[in-house]
Design an enzyme around this catalytic site. Structure first.
Site, PDB file in Angstrom:
ATOM      1  N   THR A   1       8.784  -1.167 -18.697  1.00  0.00           N
ATOM      2  CA  THR A   1       8.953   0.255 -18.377  1.00  0.00           C
ATOM      3  C   THR A   1       7.932   0.776 -17.359  1.00  0.00           C
ATOM      4  OG1 THR A   1       7.750   0.667 -20.433  1.00  0.00           O
ATOM      5  CG2 THR A   1      10.140   0.891 -20.520  1.00  0.00           C
TER       6      THR A   1
ATOM      7  N   GLY B   1      -8.916  10.456  -4.418  1.00  0.00           N
ATOM      8  CA  GLY B   1      -8.813   9.024  -4.703  1.00  0.00           C
ATOM      9  C   GLY B   1      -8.698   8.212  -3.431  1.00  0.00           C
TER      10      GLY B   1
ATOM     11  N   ILE C   1      -3.071   3.922  -2.688  1.00  0.00           N
ATOM     12  CA  ILE C   1      -2.087   4.966  -2.384  1.00  0.00           C
ATOM     13  C   ILE C   1      -2.695   5.992  -1.433  1.00  0.00           C
ATOM     14  CG2 ILE C   1      -0.825   6.946  -3.367  1.00  0.00           C
ATOM     15  CD1 ILE C   1      -0.160   5.228  -5.769  1.00  0.00           C
TER      16      ILE C   1
ATOM     17  N   VAL D   1     -13.636  16.296  -8.165  1.00  0.00           N
ATOM     18  CA  VAL D   1     -12.913  17.569  -8.067  1.00  0.00           C
ATOM     19  C   VAL D   1     -12.905  18.166  -9.464  1.00  0.00           C
ATOM     20  CG1 VAL D   1     -10.678  18.619  -7.573  1.00  0.00           C
ATOM     21  CG2 VAL D   1     -11.479  16.687  -6.184  1.00  0.00           C
TER      22      VAL D   1
ATOM     23  N   LEU E   1       1.004  -4.469  -9.499  1.00  0.00           N
ATOM     24  CA  LEU E   1       1.607  -4.889  -8.237  1.00  0.00           C
ATOM     25  C   LEU E   1       3.013  -5.402  -8.483  1.00  0.00           C
ATOM     26  CD1 LEU E   1      -1.472  -6.796  -6.775  1.00  0.00           C
ATOM     27  CD2 LEU E   1      -0.596  -4.555  -6.053  1.00  0.00           C
TER      28      LEU E   1
ATOM     29  N   HIS F   1      -0.338 -22.568  18.114  1.00  0.00           N
ATOM     30  CA  HIS F   1      -1.077 -21.723  19.055  1.00  0.00           C
ATOM     31  C   HIS F   1      -0.095 -21.051  20.017  1.00  0.00           C
ATOM     32  CE1 HIS F   1      -4.201 -20.335  21.740  1.00  0.00           C
ATOM     33  NE2 HIS F   1      -3.493 -20.802  22.755  1.00  0.00           N
TER      34      HIS F   1
HETATM   35  P1  FAD Z   1       8.397  -0.060 -12.482  1.00  0.00           P
HETATM   36  O1  FAD Z   1       8.693  -0.460 -11.106  1.00  0.00           O
HETATM   37  O2  FAD Z   1       7.622   1.181 -12.711  1.00  0.00           O
HETATM   38  O3  FAD Z   1       9.800   0.046 -13.209  1.00  0.00           O
HETATM   39  C1  FAD Z   1       9.941   0.500 -14.518  1.00  0.00           C
HETATM   40  C2  FAD Z   1      11.292   1.156 -14.649  1.00  0.00           C
HETATM   41  O4  FAD Z   1      11.521   1.409 -16.027  1.00  0.00           O
HETATM   42  C3  FAD Z   1      11.416   2.516 -13.963  1.00  0.00           C
HETATM   43  O5  FAD Z   1      12.483   2.515 -13.056  1.00  0.00           O
HETATM   44  C4  FAD Z   1      11.651   3.506 -15.095  1.00  0.00           C
HETATM   45  O6  FAD Z   1      12.580   4.520 -14.745  1.00  0.00           O
HETATM   46  C5  FAD Z   1      12.231   2.606 -16.155  1.00  0.00           C
HETATM   47  N1  FAD Z   1      12.033   3.086 -17.542  1.00  0.00           N
HETATM   48  C6  FAD Z   1      10.867   3.485 -18.111  1.00  0.00           C
HETATM   49  N2  FAD Z   1      11.080   3.790 -19.417  1.00  0.00           N
HETATM   50  C7  FAD Z   1      12.398   3.583 -19.661  1.00  0.00           C
HETATM   51  C8  FAD Z   1      13.210   3.707 -20.792  1.00  0.00           C
HETATM   52  N3  FAD Z   1      12.714   4.075 -21.970  1.00  0.00           N
HETATM   53  N4  FAD Z   1      14.522   3.421 -20.685  1.00  0.00           N
HETATM   54  C9  FAD Z   1      15.068   3.027 -19.488  1.00  0.00           C
HETATM   55  N5  FAD Z   1      14.336   2.873 -18.375  1.00  0.00           N
HETATM   56  C10 FAD Z   1      13.007   3.139 -18.464  1.00  0.00           C
HETATM   57  N6  FAD Z   1       3.057  -2.789  -5.334  1.00  0.00           N
HETATM   58  C11 FAD Z   1       3.040  -3.810  -4.448  1.00  0.00           C
HETATM   59  O7  FAD Z   1       2.950  -4.970  -4.860  1.00  0.00           O
HETATM   60  N7  FAD Z   1       3.132  -3.583  -3.098  1.00  0.00           N
HETATM   61  C12 FAD Z   1       3.221  -2.329  -2.591  1.00  0.00           C
HETATM   62  O8  FAD Z   1       3.308  -2.169  -1.379  1.00  0.00           O
HETATM   63  C13 FAD Z   1       3.222  -1.245  -3.492  1.00  0.00           C
HETATM   64  N8  FAD Z   1       3.305   0.019  -3.032  1.00  0.00           N
HETATM   65  C14 FAD Z   1       3.327   1.056  -3.919  1.00  0.00           C
HETATM   66  C15 FAD Z   1       3.365   2.345  -3.407  1.00  0.00           C
HETATM   67  C16 FAD Z   1       3.383   3.418  -4.264  1.00  0.00           C
HETATM   68  C17 FAD Z   1       3.435   4.804  -3.697  1.00  0.00           C
HETATM   69  C18 FAD Z   1       3.369   3.197  -5.668  1.00  0.00           C
HETATM   70  C19 FAD Z   1       3.416   4.352  -6.622  1.00  0.00           C
HETATM   71  C20 FAD Z   1       3.309   1.917  -6.189  1.00  0.00           C
HETATM   72  C21 FAD Z   1       3.277   0.837  -5.315  1.00  0.00           C
HETATM   73  N9  FAD Z   1       3.190  -0.480  -5.773  1.00  0.00           N
HETATM   74  C22 FAD Z   1       3.149  -1.519  -4.889  1.00  0.00           C
HETATM   75  C23 FAD Z   1       3.139  -0.786  -7.213  1.00  0.00           C
HETATM   76  C24 FAD Z   1       4.531  -1.231  -7.710  1.00  0.00           C
HETATM   77  O9  FAD Z   1       5.462  -0.228  -7.442  1.00  0.00           O
HETATM   78  C25 FAD Z   1       4.498  -1.511  -9.201  1.00  0.00           C
HETATM   79  O10 FAD Z   1       3.450  -2.417  -9.496  1.00  0.00           O
HETATM   80  C26 FAD Z   1       5.802  -2.119  -9.674  1.00  0.00           C
HETATM   81  O11 FAD Z   1       6.867  -1.260  -9.401  1.00  0.00           O
HETATM   82  C27 FAD Z   1       5.747  -2.410 -11.171  1.00  0.00           C
HETATM   83  O12 FAD Z   1       6.958  -2.940 -11.584  1.00  0.00           O
HETATM   84  P2  FAD Z   1       7.475  -2.758 -13.083  1.00  0.00           P
HETATM   85  O13 FAD Z   1       8.804  -3.431 -13.125  1.00  0.00           O
HETATM   86  O14 FAD Z   1       6.439  -3.183 -14.032  1.00  0.00           O
HETATM   87  O15 FAD Z   1       7.639  -1.195 -13.292  1.00  0.00           O
HETATM   88  P1  NAI Z   2      -6.301   2.890  -7.170  1.00  0.00           P
HETATM   89  O1  NAI Z   2      -6.791   2.397  -8.465  1.00  0.00           O
HETATM   90  O2  NAI Z   2      -6.011   1.944  -6.072  1.00  0.00           O
HETATM   91  O3  NAI Z   2      -7.340   3.943  -6.563  1.00  0.00           O
HETATM   92  C1  NAI Z   2      -7.723   5.075  -7.235  1.00  0.00           C
HETATM   93  C2  NAI Z   2      -8.997   5.576  -6.610  1.00  0.00           C
HETATM   94  O4  NAI Z   2      -9.280   6.841  -7.151  1.00  0.00           O
HETATM   95  C3  NAI Z   2     -10.202   4.686  -6.888  1.00  0.00           C
HETATM   96  O5  NAI Z   2     -10.897   4.473  -5.694  1.00  0.00           O
HETATM   97  C4  NAI Z   2     -11.003   5.483  -7.894  1.00  0.00           C
HETATM   98  O6  NAI Z   2     -12.387   5.239  -7.822  1.00  0.00           O
HETATM   99  C5  NAI Z   2     -10.650   6.899  -7.494  1.00  0.00           C
HETATM  100  N1  NAI Z   2     -10.776   7.888  -8.545  1.00  0.00           N
HETATM  101  C6  NAI Z   2     -10.507   7.763  -9.862  1.00  0.00           C
HETATM  102  N2  NAI Z   2     -10.712   8.928 -10.490  1.00  0.00           N
HETATM  103  C7  NAI Z   2     -11.102   9.813  -9.560  1.00  0.00           C
HETATM  104  C8  NAI Z   2     -11.446  11.189  -9.579  1.00  0.00           C
HETATM  105  N3  NAI Z   2     -11.403  11.888 -10.711  1.00  0.00           N
HETATM  106  N4  NAI Z   2     -11.793  11.787  -8.420  1.00  0.00           N
HETATM  107  C9  NAI Z   2     -11.831  11.074  -7.247  1.00  0.00           C
HETATM  108  N5  NAI Z   2     -11.523   9.782  -7.183  1.00  0.00           N
HETATM  109  C10 NAI Z   2     -11.142   9.159  -8.306  1.00  0.00           C
HETATM  110  O7  NAI Z   2      -5.021   3.777  -7.541  1.00  0.00           O
HETATM  111  P2  NAI Z   2      -3.885   4.401  -6.637  1.00  0.00           P
HETATM  112  O8  NAI Z   2      -4.289   4.428  -5.216  1.00  0.00           O
HETATM  113  O9  NAI Z   2      -3.496   5.649  -7.311  1.00  0.00           O
HETATM  114  O10 NAI Z   2      -2.734   3.335  -6.815  1.00  0.00           O
HETATM  115  C11 NAI Z   2      -2.213   3.041  -8.126  1.00  0.00           C
HETATM  116  C12 NAI Z   2      -1.730   1.638  -8.214  1.00  0.00           C
HETATM  117  O11 NAI Z   2      -0.581   1.456  -7.422  1.00  0.00           O
HETATM  118  C13 NAI Z   2      -2.771   0.657  -7.749  1.00  0.00           C
HETATM  119  O12 NAI Z   2      -3.287   0.028  -8.892  1.00  0.00           O
HETATM  120  C14 NAI Z   2      -2.057  -0.314  -6.884  1.00  0.00           C
HETATM  121  O13 NAI Z   2      -2.084  -1.577  -7.473  1.00  0.00           O
HETATM  122  C15 NAI Z   2      -0.614   0.178  -6.821  1.00  0.00           C
HETATM  123  N6  NAI Z   2      -0.272   0.296  -5.405  1.00  0.00           N
HETATM  124  C16 NAI Z   2      -0.238  -0.835  -4.650  1.00  0.00           C
HETATM  125  C17 NAI Z   2       0.007  -0.772  -3.310  1.00  0.00           C
HETATM  126  C18 NAI Z   2      -0.005  -2.020  -2.530  1.00  0.00           C
HETATM  127  O14 NAI Z   2       0.011  -3.095  -3.110  1.00  0.00           O
HETATM  128  N7  NAI Z   2      -0.037  -1.951  -1.198  1.00  0.00           N
HETATM  129  C19 NAI Z   2       0.271   0.492  -2.636  1.00  0.00           C
HETATM  130  C20 NAI Z   2       0.167   1.630  -3.507  1.00  0.00           C
HETATM  131  C21 NAI Z   2      -0.068   1.507  -4.843  1.00  0.00           C
END
Ligand code: FAD
Ligand code: NAI
Length: 467
Positions: free
Chosen positions: A145, A182, A186, A239, A321, A446
């Site tokens: 989830t 943060g 993100i 904040v 991830l 290369h």
């Molecule tokens: P999720 O993708 O969160 O899927 C869980 C699903 O379960 C959801 O669709 C939800 O609606 C559903 N669900 C929850 N509860 C229920 C329920 N009771 N019944 C039915 N459905 C339910 N990771 C990367 O590796 N690369 C990236 O570039 C990257 N970019 C990101 C950018 C952003 C802005 C964010 C927020 C995250 C990003 N991540 C990235 C992280 C990545 O999205 C997550 O790690 C990944 O989606 C986790 O997969 P999951 O299947 O565990 O959960």
């Molecule tokens: P993050 O854990 O990467 O960063 C959160 C940041 O907020 C940290 O630097 C932390 O020190 C700071 N922070 C925490 N509490 C705070 C506060 N009260 N005030 C100010 N700063 C504070 O989390 P983020 O960026 O929200 O991403 C969430 C998750 O989504 C990550 O764990 C990441 O794995 C996944 N993600 C992965 C991406 C990718 O793989 N390219 C892209 C976006 C998200």
């Protein structure tokens, strides 16, 4: 009437949908329950994919605005059509989520739309949008989830002026000033998007550095590059309050260790302080499923303490991830089918898709020092890589850390063009327990960016050629 399955997956994200497909491939009768109205989870709908599309589109605009002319490519009348940019993002997302539906049909996975609840061992009740309930009997139930944005106490999200990443992917106009709480993944990825499109961006980070979990040298270099791109940073700052005003948001900030408060004005505030596992309404407490600091507790085979209930992805421990969730999805289905499955958690890469990109795998220098490991470091700058220079770049470096005695690669950290793709060969090498010399003696075409990886591997032994 209940339908009977070998596997019912709750959650159709990268973890859940992969587990469902792999389970079906292994002969299990499988259903996947998803409540958001589309498959693909956070990643496809409001995470990886829409953010990468906006990063790609805004990078194209940035390149056309600042780099084309120097290469002799003239443009006139360049402007951003934000409505079209967001529409093209939605189209990409729609296409990919439909793709998962197609894969479900192909693999004979039943897609059950609605919210799943585990009523008892072997029993999932799904409530659809109209409130109608369906019961699914399941030999195995997989919790996939995912996660949700962590709230900041006292700061109310409206997804318009005070947004999470979901709102930040949907802003209807470019904010004059975007303040990001943060300085993690993100914050930086979405900050880069809106900075390129014209917003003034300020990052407020609680700790004394951005990307705090990454290698210190990478974090410093990234901050310098972003400063040059126009970002401002307030580190070691917290904040304490946010008040919506007529024009935007007024934030109260103070030093993390305490001290005088200041006010920071913003048009839009993005709260990006991490994500937390999402288990609301699943009924885990009543079932007695053990939790550990909000995460579903599992053993080495992804089994919870309740027989027949398994968990993977963001809802369990480890990096949040998509590829980690996907790998776990495949492995858990194999384990359910009685096969062997294994993930080496030291070999999971992590990428920040800014430009230059950041990519990292294994241990950082700080971690190796803390562990008392004696290591050698090999570093190579993209300034000396002919392909990076030919493409008009050269910022960043590849750093490979290897055991001083055995030469085994322990970690790698890249900041530079296409770092996310470049890291893959090092991840593979680490999976095979390779030494830095193994990469150094491998032929690399290369001129490619990968030659910087080879040179960094050679530099571990002090015998790089081009620097
Ligand atoms: P999720 O993708 O969160 O899927 C869980 C699903 O379960 C959801 O669709 C939800 O609606 C559903 N669900 C929850 N509860 C229920 C329920 N009771 N019944 C039915 N459905 C339910 N990771 C990367 O590796 N690369 C990236 O570039 C990257 N970019 C990101 C950018 C952003 C802005 C964010 C927020 C995250 C990003 N991540 C990235 C992280 C990545 O999205 C997550 O790690 C990944 O989606 C986790 O997969 P999951 O299947 O565990 O959960
Ligand atoms: P993050 O854990 O990467 O960063 C959160 C940041 O907020 C940290 O630097 C932390 O020190 C700071 N922070 C925490 N509490 C705070 C506060 N009260 N005030 C100010 N700063 C504070 O989390 P983020 O960026 O929200 O991403 C969430 C998750 O989504 C990550 O764990 C990441 O794995 C996944 N993600 C992965 C991406 C990718 O793989 N390219 C892209 C976006 C998200």
């Amino acid at each position: 009437m209940s339908k009977a399955y070998d596997l019912v997956v709750i959650g159709g994200g990268p973890g859940g949908y992969v587990a469902a497909i792999r389970g079906a491939q292994l002969g299990m009768k499988t259903a996947c329950v998803e409540m958001r109205g589309a498959l693909g989870g956070t990643c496809l709908n409001v995470g990886c994919i829409p953010s990468k599309h906006l990063l790609h589109a805004s990078h194209a605009f940035e390149e056309a605005s600042h780099s084309f002319a120097a290469m002799g490519v003239k443009t006139t009348g360049l402007s951003v059509d934000l409505k079209q940019m967001l529409a093209s993002k939605d189209e990409v997302v729609h296409g990919l989520t439909q793709g998962i539906e197609f894969l479900f049909k192909k693999n004979k996975v039943d897609y059950v739309q609605g919210r799943g609840r585990i009523e008892a061992k072997g029993k999932v009740v799904v409530t659809d949008a109209d409130g109608a309930e369906t019961t699914l009997a399941a030999q195995n139930i997989l919790i996939a989830t995912g996660s949700e944005s962590t709230p900041l106490p006292g700061i109310e999200i409206d997804e318009k002026k005070i947004v999470t990443s979901t709102g930040a992917l949907e802003l209807k106009k470019v904010p004059k000033k975007l303040v990001i709480i943060g300085g993690g993944v993100i914050g930086l990825e979405l900050g880069v998007v809106w900075r390129r499109l014209g917003a003034e961006v300020e990052v407020i980070e609680f700790l004394d550095k951005i990307l705090p979990t990454m290698d210190g040298e990478i974090s410093k270099t990234m901050q310098r590059i972003l400063k040059k791109a126009g970002f401002t940073f307030r580190l070691s700052t917290k904040v304490t309050a946010a008040k919506k005003t007529k024009s935007g948001v007024s934030l109260t900030v103070e030093p993390a260790k305490g001290g005088d408060a200041e006010t920071v004005e913003a048009d839009v505030v993005l709260v990006a302080i991490g994500r937390r596992p999402f288990t609301e309404g699943l009924g885990l407490e009543a079932l007695g499923v053990e939790m550990d600091r909000g995460k579903v507790k599992i053993d080495s085979h992804y089994r919870t303490n309740v027989e027949g209930i398994w968990a993977i992805g963001d809802v369990i421990d480890g990096p949040m991830l998509a590829h980690k969730a996907e790998d776990e999805g495949a492995v858990v289905a194999e384990l359910m089918a009685g096969q062997a499955g294994h993930i080496d958690y030291d070999c999971i890469p992590s990428v920040v898709y800014t430009w230059p990109e950041v990519a990292s795998v294994g241990r950082s220098e700080e971690q190796l020092k803390a562990l008392g490991v004696i290591y050698k470091s090999g570093k190579f700058s993209f300034q000396a890589n002919s392909r990076a220079r030919a493409a008009g770049g050269g910022e960043g470096f590849v750093k490979i850390l290897a055991d001083a005695e055995t030469d085994q690669i322990l970690g790698a950290h890249i900041i530079g063009p296409d770092a996310g793709t470049l890291i893959a060969e090092i991840v593979l090498a680490m999976e095979f327990g390779a030494s830095a010399e193994d990469i150094a003696r491998t032929s690399h075409a290369h001129p490619t960016l990968n030659e910087a990886v080879k040179e960094a591997a050679m530099a571990v032994d002090g015998r790089q050629i081009h620097a």
